[in-house]
Design an enzyme around this catalytic site. Structure first.
Site, PDB file in Angstrom:
ATOM      1  N   GLY A   1       5.015  -6.214   5.781  1.00 32.63           N
ATOM      2  CA  GLY A   1       4.751  -7.232   6.812  1.00 32.63           C
ATOM      3  C   GLY A   1       3.254  -7.368   7.070  1.00 32.63           C
ATOM      4  O   GLY A   1       2.743  -8.481   7.253  1.00 32.63           O
TER       5      GLY A   1
ATOM      6  N   ALA B   1       3.769  -1.224   4.146  1.00 30.38           N
ATOM      7  CA  ALA B   1       2.979  -2.252   4.840  1.00 30.38           C
ATOM      8  C   ALA B   1       3.286  -3.677   4.375  1.00 30.38           C
ATOM      9  O   ALA B   1       2.402  -4.529   4.347  1.00 30.38           O
ATOM     10  CB  ALA B   1       1.480  -1.966   4.717  1.00 30.38           C
TER      11      ALA B   1
ATOM     12  N   LYS C   1       0.849  -1.204   0.000  1.00 29.21           N
ATOM     13  CA  LYS C   1       0.000   0.000   0.000  1.00 29.21           C
ATOM     14  C   LYS C   1       0.875   1.241   0.000  1.00 29.21           C
ATOM     15  O   LYS C   1       2.047   1.202   0.409  1.00 29.21           O
ATOM     16  CB  LYS C   1      -0.943   0.033   1.207  1.00 29.21           C
ATOM     17  CG  LYS C   1      -0.272   0.123   2.600  1.00 29.21           C
ATOM     18  CD  LYS C   1       0.030   1.539   3.095  1.00 29.21           C
ATOM     19  CE  LYS C   1       0.796   1.519   4.393  1.00 29.21           C
ATOM     20  NZ  LYS C   1       1.540   2.694   4.745  1.00 29.21           N
TER      21      LYS C   1
ATOM     22  N   ALA D   1       9.779  -0.040   4.772  1.00 30.14           N
ATOM     23  CA  ALA D   1       9.741   0.989   3.733  1.00 30.14           C
ATOM     24  C   ALA D   1       8.553   1.932   3.854  1.00 30.14           C
ATOM     25  O   ALA D   1       8.495   2.946   3.168  1.00 30.14           O
ATOM     26  CB  ALA D   1       9.693   0.298   2.368  1.00 30.14           C
TER      27      ALA D   1
ATOM     28  N   ASP E   1      -2.274  -1.780  10.440  1.00 29.35           N
ATOM     29  CA  ASP E   1      -2.524  -1.698   8.995  1.00 29.35           C
ATOM     30  C   ASP E   1      -3.151  -2.979   8.434  1.00 29.35           C
ATOM     31  O   ASP E   1      -3.528  -3.024   7.258  1.00 29.35           O
ATOM     32  CB  ASP E   1      -1.203  -1.439   8.226  1.00 29.35           C
ATOM     33  CG  ASP E   1      -0.758   0.008   8.347  1.00 29.35           C
ATOM     34  OD1 ASP E   1      -1.561   0.851   8.795  1.00 29.35           O
ATOM     35  OD2 ASP E   1       0.404   0.291   7.998  1.00 29.35           O
TER      36      ASP E   1
HETATM   37  P1  ATP Z   1       4.408  -0.201   7.651  1.00 31.09           P
HETATM   38  O1  ATP Z   1       4.204   0.496   6.345  1.00 31.09           O
HETATM   39  O2  ATP Z   1       3.184  -0.992   8.091  1.00 31.09           O
HETATM   40  O3  ATP Z   1       4.970   0.662   8.710  1.00 31.09           O
HETATM   41  P2  ATP Z   1       6.912  -1.204   6.806  1.00 31.09           P
HETATM   42  O4  ATP Z   1       6.866  -1.332   5.327  1.00 31.09           O
HETATM   43  O5  ATP Z   1       7.518   0.058   7.315  1.00 31.09           O
HETATM   44  O6  ATP Z   1       5.469  -1.371   7.393  1.00 31.09           O
HETATM   45  P3  ATP Z   1       7.725  -3.939   7.120  1.00 31.09           P
HETATM   46  O7  ATP Z   1       8.291  -4.194   5.773  1.00 31.09           O
HETATM   47  O8  ATP Z   1       6.412  -4.524   7.432  1.00 31.09           O
HETATM   48  O9  ATP Z   1       7.716  -2.380   7.441  1.00 31.09           O
HETATM   49  O10 ATP Z   1       8.822  -4.462   8.156  1.00 31.09           O
HETATM   50  C1  ATP Z   1       9.061  -3.882   9.411  1.00 31.09           C
HETATM   51  C2  ATP Z   1       9.807  -4.897  10.294  1.00 31.09           C
HETATM   52  O11 ATP Z   1       8.941  -5.983  10.557  1.00 31.09           O
HETATM   53  C3  ATP Z   1      11.058  -5.468   9.649  1.00 31.09           C
HETATM   54  O12 ATP Z   1      12.177  -4.983  10.319  1.00 31.09           O
HETATM   55  C4  ATP Z   1      10.946  -6.976   9.783  1.00 31.09           C
HETATM   56  O13 ATP Z   1      11.997  -7.500  10.563  1.00 31.09           O
HETATM   57  C5  ATP Z   1       9.636  -7.235  10.523  1.00 31.09           C
HETATM   58  N1  ATP Z   1       8.754  -8.181   9.819  1.00 31.09           N
HETATM   59  C6  ATP Z   1       7.901  -9.019  10.413  1.00 31.09           C
HETATM   60  N2  ATP Z   1       7.216  -9.734   9.504  1.00 31.09           N
HETATM   61  C7  ATP Z   1       7.637  -9.343   8.289  1.00 31.09           C
HETATM   62  C8  ATP Z   1       7.303  -9.731   6.963  1.00 31.09           C
HETATM   63  N3  ATP Z   1       6.409 -10.678   6.709  1.00 31.09           N
HETATM   64  N4  ATP Z   1       7.916  -9.084   5.968  1.00 31.09           N
HETATM   65  C9  ATP Z   1       8.808  -8.110   6.225  1.00 31.09           C
HETATM   66  N5  ATP Z   1       9.179  -7.729   7.442  1.00 31.09           N
HETATM   67  C10 ATP Z   1       8.610  -8.340   8.495  1.00 31.09           C
END
Ligand code: ATP
Length: 297
Positions: free
Chosen positions: A103, A101, A11, A98, A137
């Site tokens: 994870g 979302a 997203k 990043a 999220d």
């Molecule tokens: P958001 O936009 O919801 O803030 P994000 O893109 O910033 O998410 P994610 O890629 O979800 O962040 O990863 C954040 C942390 O979660 C990572 O440091 C990772 O170690 C942990 N994590 C747990 N499950 C996952 C997954 N399925 N994929 C990626 N990272 C994961």
């Protein structure tokens, strides 16, 4: 059925505002969320032995209980007393940490896949109720398409899809912890006062979507968290400015960052910008994607 394959999209935020901070530290948000056409692939298989095994193609993503996929599987296994084991194979394409979302969408996929694999009969709403316990999220990642997200992320209102546009997405090499950004935001609120921070007008973003008006949408799009993340990683501002110079009608940070996306009308500008950023230092390889609204296809 012994095996199920899910493609789960990332997203971006067309708008992100914070309306208040609760006593327990949670933030009341008002966000416009949009799925985009870049997907992780999650395969779930039943195992005879009562265990949960996870494998992924990205070496620094944990595959134990820290992974949201493992937590989602275990949550439903426990609740429904499922004695069969599960193996999860996750092919990550969405950038990690990043603001896209990644994870959360994987966890949403794991809940949906478990529901089908073990015929649990949970409705979309029931899946969302369980999802929000793992991450704010996740309800949106179960809903998908375009939605207004309020509360801590669990109050969703479906919105019309945005007009067609192409997006150039760039993730700076730095990673950003969502927790850190929200803590810094709280510090900034104390220092400057809530009303002295930039707050996008989310209602105007919703109006622009209802009017199918890309130009008004781009004018109104904004993210209150940019100030925090840009202070620590000025490359975000640099990327936004450069994208705009190269023809983006809007360039914005997604979520808590650091990913920046540019909205382009013209393919020629988009391709020129992608080419330009190929040699840019401090970023991962840029990619092109689109708004993804599956029901309407
Ligand atoms: P958001 O936009 O919801 O803030 P994000 O893109 O910033 O998410 P994610 O890629 O979800 O962040 O990863 C954040 C942390 O979660 C990572 O440091 C990772 O170690 C942990 N994590 C747990 N499950 C996952 C997954 N399925 N994929 C990626 N990272 C994961």
């Amino acid at each position: 059925m012994d095996r199920i394959v899910m493609k789960k999209p990332a997203k971006i935020n067309l708008g992100l505002d914070i309306k208040g901070i609760r006593d327990n530290g949670y933030h009341d948000v008002k966000m416009v969320m949009q799925t985009v056409s870049i997907c992780d692939e999650l395969v779930l298989r039943k195992l005879d032995e009562d265990t949960v095994i996870m494998k992924t193609n990205v070496c620094f993503v944990p595959t134990d209980d820290r992974n949201l996929v493992v937590r989602a599987i275990k949550m439903l296994k426990e609740e429904f007393n499922i004695k069969s084991g599960v193996r999860a194979d996750l092919k990550k394409v969405i950038p990690v940490s990043a603001g896209m979302a990644g994870g959360s969408t994987d966890a949403a996929g794991a809940l949906q896949a478990m529901n089908e694999l073990f015929a649990l009969g949970l409705s979309k709403e029931e899946l969302k109720e369980r999802g929000v316990k793992l991450g704010a999220d996740i309800p949106f990642c179960i809903e998908g398409n375009t939605a207004l997200s309020e509360g801590i992320g669990e109050v969703l209102t479906v919105l019309p899809k945005p007009p067609h546009a192409k997006l150039l997405v760039i993730k700076p090499k730095c990673s950003v912890s969502t927790k850190w950004v929200y803590e810094e935001y709280d510090r900034l609120v104390k220092e400057k006062g809530f009303d002295n921070l930039y707050h996008p007008d989310i209602d105007k973003i919703v109006d622009a979507l209802k009017n199918n008006d890309l130009s008004a949408l781009c004018t109104q799009m904004g993210n209150t968290l940019e100030e925090v993340t840009i202070k620590r990683h000025p490359i975000i501002k640099e990327l936004k400015d450069k994208m705009t110079k190269l023809g983006a009608i809007k360039a914005l940070m997604s979520g808590s960052g650091p990913t920046v996306f540019g909205v382009f009308n013209e393919d020629a500008d988009l391709n020129k910008a992608k080419e330009y950023f190929k040699d840019f230092k401090g970023i991962d390889e840029p990619f092109i994607c689109e708004f993804l609204n599956e029901d309407e296809e």
